[in-house]
Design an enzyme around this catalytic site. Structure first.
Site, mmCIF file in Angstrom:
data_model
loop_
_atom_site.group_PDB
_atom_site.id
_atom_site.type_symbol
_atom_site.label_atom_id
_atom_site.label_comp_id
_atom_site.label_asym_id
_atom_site.label_seq_id
_atom_site.Cartn_x
_atom_site.Cartn_y
_atom_site.Cartn_z
ATOM 1 N N SER A 44 6.633 2.603 -5.465
ATOM 2 C CA SER A 44 5.999 1.274 -5.507
ATOM 3 C C SER A 44 6.977 0.190 -5.062
ATOM 4 O O SER A 44 6.574 -0.782 -4.427
ATOM 5 C CB SER A 44 5.541 0.965 -6.938
ATOM 6 O OG SER A 44 4.681 1.957 -7.406
ATOM 7 N N THR B 288 3.063 12.744 4.019
ATOM 8 C CA THR B 288 1.867 13.351 4.617
ATOM 9 C C THR B 288 2.159 13.727 6.069
ATOM 10 O O THR B 288 2.800 12.942 6.784
ATOM 11 C CB THR B 288 0.713 12.321 4.580
ATOM 12 O OG1 THR B 288 0.494 11.965 3.223
ATOM 13 C CG2 THR B 288 -0.571 12.879 5.184
ATOM 14 N N GLU C 138 -4.174 -0.131 5.982
ATOM 15 C CA GLU C 138 -4.030 1.191 5.348
ATOM 16 C C GLU C 138 -4.850 1.246 4.059
ATOM 17 O O GLU C 138 -5.538 2.228 3.778
ATOM 18 C CB GLU C 138 -2.551 1.467 5.048
ATOM 19 C CG GLU C 138 -2.345 2.817 4.384
ATOM 20 C CD GLU C 138 -0.874 3.138 4.099
ATOM 21 O OE1 GLU C 138 0.009 2.489 4.689
ATOM 22 O OE2 GLU C 138 -0.629 4.047 3.280
HETATM 23 C C1 LIG Z 1 -0.443 13.250 -1.772
HETATM 24 C C2 LIG Z 1 0.469 12.098 -1.502
HETATM 25 C C3 LIG Z 1 0.652 11.686 -0.187
HETATM 26 C C4 LIG Z 1 1.537 10.633 0.080
HETATM 27 N N1 LIG Z 1 1.784 10.291 1.385
HETATM 28 C C5 LIG Z 1 2.802 9.424 1.661
HETATM 29 C C6 LIG Z 1 3.238 9.198 3.009
HETATM 30 O O1 LIG Z 1 2.672 9.739 3.964
HETATM 31 N N2 LIG Z 1 4.287 8.374 3.224
HETATM 32 C C7 LIG Z 1 4.939 7.746 2.200
HETATM 33 O O2 LIG Z 1 5.886 7.022 2.467
HETATM 34 N N3 LIG Z 1 4.556 7.926 0.911
HETATM 35 C C8 LIG Z 1 3.520 8.754 0.616
HETATM 36 N N4 LIG Z 1 3.126 8.971 -0.682
HETATM 37 C C9 LIG Z 1 3.830 8.263 -1.753
HETATM 38 C C10 LIG Z 1 2.967 7.216 -2.452
HETATM 39 O O3 LIG Z 1 2.753 6.114 -1.625
HETATM 40 C C11 LIG Z 1 3.696 6.866 -3.784
HETATM 41 O O4 LIG Z 1 3.567 7.981 -4.633
HETATM 42 C C12 LIG Z 1 3.130 5.613 -4.438
HETATM 43 O O5 LIG Z 1 3.467 4.464 -3.698
HETATM 44 C C13 LIG Z 1 3.642 5.442 -5.885
HETATM 45 O O6 LIG Z 1 5.031 5.516 -5.923
HETATM 46 P P1 LIG Z 1 5.739 6.502 -6.983
HETATM 47 O O7 LIG Z 1 5.112 7.832 -6.860
HETATM 48 O O8 LIG Z 1 7.208 6.411 -6.785
HETATM 49 O O9 LIG Z 1 5.350 5.911 -8.397
HETATM 50 P P2 LIG Z 1 6.149 4.776 -9.203
HETATM 51 O O10 LIG Z 1 6.422 3.630 -8.292
HETATM 52 O O11 LIG Z 1 7.308 5.399 -9.898
HETATM 53 O O12 LIG Z 1 5.060 4.344 -10.279
HETATM 54 C C14 LIG Z 1 4.822 5.048 -11.498
HETATM 55 C C15 LIG Z 1 3.750 4.307 -12.278
HETATM 56 O O13 LIG Z 1 4.226 2.985 -12.585
HETATM 57 C C16 LIG Z 1 3.294 2.033 -12.118
HETATM 58 N N5 LIG Z 1 4.021 0.818 -11.664
HETATM 59 C C17 LIG Z 1 5.030 0.734 -10.760
HETATM 60 N N6 LIG Z 1 5.376 -0.543 -10.567
HETATM 61 C C18 LIG Z 1 4.553 -1.285 -11.354
HETATM 62 C C19 LIG Z 1 4.408 -2.687 -11.598
HETATM 63 N N7 LIG Z 1 5.164 -3.602 -10.949
HETATM 64 N N8 LIG Z 1 3.478 -3.096 -12.489
HETATM 65 C C20 LIG Z 1 2.693 -2.206 -13.135
HETATM 66 N N9 LIG Z 1 2.773 -0.873 -12.936
HETATM 67 C C21 LIG Z 1 3.692 -0.416 -12.048
HETATM 68 C C22 LIG Z 1 2.583 2.685 -10.961
HETATM 69 O O14 LIG Z 1 1.324 2.088 -10.731
HETATM 70 C C23 LIG Z 1 2.448 4.117 -11.479
HETATM 71 O O15 LIG Z 1 1.331 4.185 -12.328
HETATM 72 C C24 LIG Z 1 2.216 9.977 -0.987
HETATM 73 C C25 LIG Z 1 1.983 10.384 -2.291
HETATM 74 C C26 LIG Z 1 1.151 11.432 -2.563
HETATM 75 C C27 LIG Z 1 0.984 11.858 -3.998
#
Ligand SMILES: Cc1cc2nc3c(=O)[nH]c(=O)nc-3n(C[C@H](O)[C@H](O)[C@H](O)COP(=O)(O)OP(=O)(O)OC[C@H]3O[C@@H](n4cnc5c(N)ncnc54)[C@H](O)[C@@H]3O)c2cc1C
Length: 387
Positions: free
Chosen positions: A135, A161, A245
């Site tokens: 995030s 992806t 997106e």
């Molecule tokens: C199947 C799949 C395909 C993907 N494809 C791509 C891709 O092609 N390219 C790419 O770059 N990424 C890709 N992603 C990554 C995806 O964009 C991230 O998983 C997503 O942005 C969330 O980041 P994180 O997993 O690090 O969660 P985190 O950022 O660690 O978040 C964990 C939790 O905390 C919450 N949170 C975080 N910050 C805040 C805030 N400020 N306020 C309130 N809540 C918050 C989030 O909503 C979540 O519920 C993919 C992910 C998956 C699972």
């Protein structure tokens, strides 16, 4: 079929929808289960999609595309979703990676990469997320340090992806002095460069035919003329492109919800309990009436956003609203529709089961729905008089 007519499409769009539907039914649907087991769709389907003119349809004709628009992209997303085909990451390639090159690349870069993306000879991936930066993209640790005419890349990415099959990796990296700041450099890295390594395909709870993996960059040398835009100036470009997106995710969510409603309509019409069709229980009729209404409302909002995005005017907040609300709607819809299938809804051979598993990630990726709410909330107080 919506109650309010969708008047945003031209006769050319309708013809495109028809040929896309035939293509997905013929070239993707029969093999999708096989690809789920393999964890990836083969390159041959990318080539066939290219030959059918179904990749990068919104690019200008001069790069080999049919030269449609973003409404055409929406049609392809809808047709894939309608059949529950979450495997080939066509929209990531065509409608996320290609637009960055089109909008921020030099003419030489566009001619170098786009025709091969249109034909399916080169597959694109967007490479932002890292093990400790999802995030919050300011926390990215991958570096791109300039040495003369080259960047030297070091770092690790995850959840990518098309990660196993991509040839062109659009990587976000920090300049040497940029930690914790919004400074990011966007660089197209050819996956066959020395020092690029792919991790194993990640095991997911859904979207099993789509390859998702880690990527590693160790002293990867990339010419400076692979950079999109200016060094350290990538963050605003990401913010701008993310609106489209997010709308794409919303488009798929509404189309999946519509498909789920249709699968459930058909299933409950055939299945009986206590001598009565499931469709004749008031509970079923009310649930599906609620779902149909919500889908209709969602479609109207998404179509309005589509008109905006097609004239390059889509508001970031509107896109966040569409992504958040439509993916929540999809979650509720699939849960209720699966329930109406009883135990069969839990069986992988039923499309509702696969769609249920596939849908969960839509509330997480492309910016989680918590981040969407943050974006929306900012507009509530901005410009309001102090209390
Ligand atoms: C199947 C799949 C395909 C993907 N494809 C791509 C891709 O092609 N390219 C790419 O770059 N990424 C890709 N992603 C990554 C995806 O964009 C991230 O998983 C997503 O942005 C969330 O980041 P994180 O997993 O690090 O969660 P985190 O950022 O660690 O978040 C964990 C939790 O905390 C919450 N949170 C975080 N910050 C805040 C805030 N400020 N306020 C309130 N809540 C918050 C989030 O909503 C979540 O519920 C993919 C992910 C998956 C699972």
């Amino acid at each position: 079929m919506t109650i309010l007519p969708r008047e945003i499409f031209s006769p050319e769009h309708v013809t495109l929808r028809d040929s896309a539907r035939k293509f997905f039914e013929r070239e993707v649907l029969p093999y999708h289960r096989e690809w789920e087991k393999a964890g990836v769709a083969p390159r041959s389907v990318w080539k066939r999609a290219g030959e059918a003119g179904l990749l990068c349809v919104a690019l200008p004709e001069e790069y080999g595309s049919a030269g449609f628009d973003r409404l055409a992209s929406a049609i392809l997303i809808e047709e894939q979703a309608r059949l529950g085909l979450s495997g080939p990451g066509f929209s990531t390639h065509s409608d996320i990676v290609a637009p960055y090159i089109l909008n921020y690349g030099t003419e030489e870069q566009k001619r170098r990469w786009l025709p091969a993306m249109v034909s399916g000879d080169k597959i694109g991936a967007i490479v932002l997320t890292e093990p400790s930066a999802g995030s919050d993209l300011r926390a990215i640790r991958t570096t791109a340090v300039r040495e003369g005419d080259e960047f030297v890349l070091n770092g690790q990415k995850t959840f990518i992806t098309n990660g196993q099959c991509a040839d062109l990796l659009l990587v976000a990296a920090k300049p040497a002095q940029g930690f914790g700041s919004k400074k990011l450099t966007l660089i197209v890295v050819e996956a066959d460069r020395r020092g690029v390594a792919r991790g194993k395909n990640l095991e997911k709870i859904g979207m099993k035919a789509q390859d998702t993996c880690e990527l590693f960059f160790e002293n990867v040398r990339v010419p400076v003329n692979n950079m999109l835009g200016e060094e350290g100036a990538g963050f605003p470009l990401l913010s701008k492109e993310l609106a489209w997106e997010r709308l794409q995710i919303a488009i798929g969510a509404v189309a999946t919800s519509t498909a789920a409603l249709e699968w459930t309509r058909d299933y409950t019409r055939d299945r009986k309990a206590f001598g009565t069709k499931i469709a004749d229980f008031q509970n079923t009729r009310f649930r599906l009436a609620e779902i149909k209404t919500e889908i209709e409302i969602a479609q109207a909002f998404v179509d309005r956003c589509l008109v905006e995005v097609n004239r390059s005017k889509l508001d970031v907040t509107a896109a966040a609203m569409a992504k958040y609300w439509c993916t929540e709607l999809m979650g509720r819809t699939l849960d209720q529709c699966l329930q109406l299938h009883g135990g069969y809804g839990y069986m992988w051979e039923y499309p509702i089961a696969r769609a249920y598993a596939d849908a969960r990630v839509h509330r997480i990726y492309g910016g989680s729905n918590e981040i969407m709410r943050e974006i929306i909330a900012r507009t509530i107080w901005s410009g309001a008089p102090e209390a």
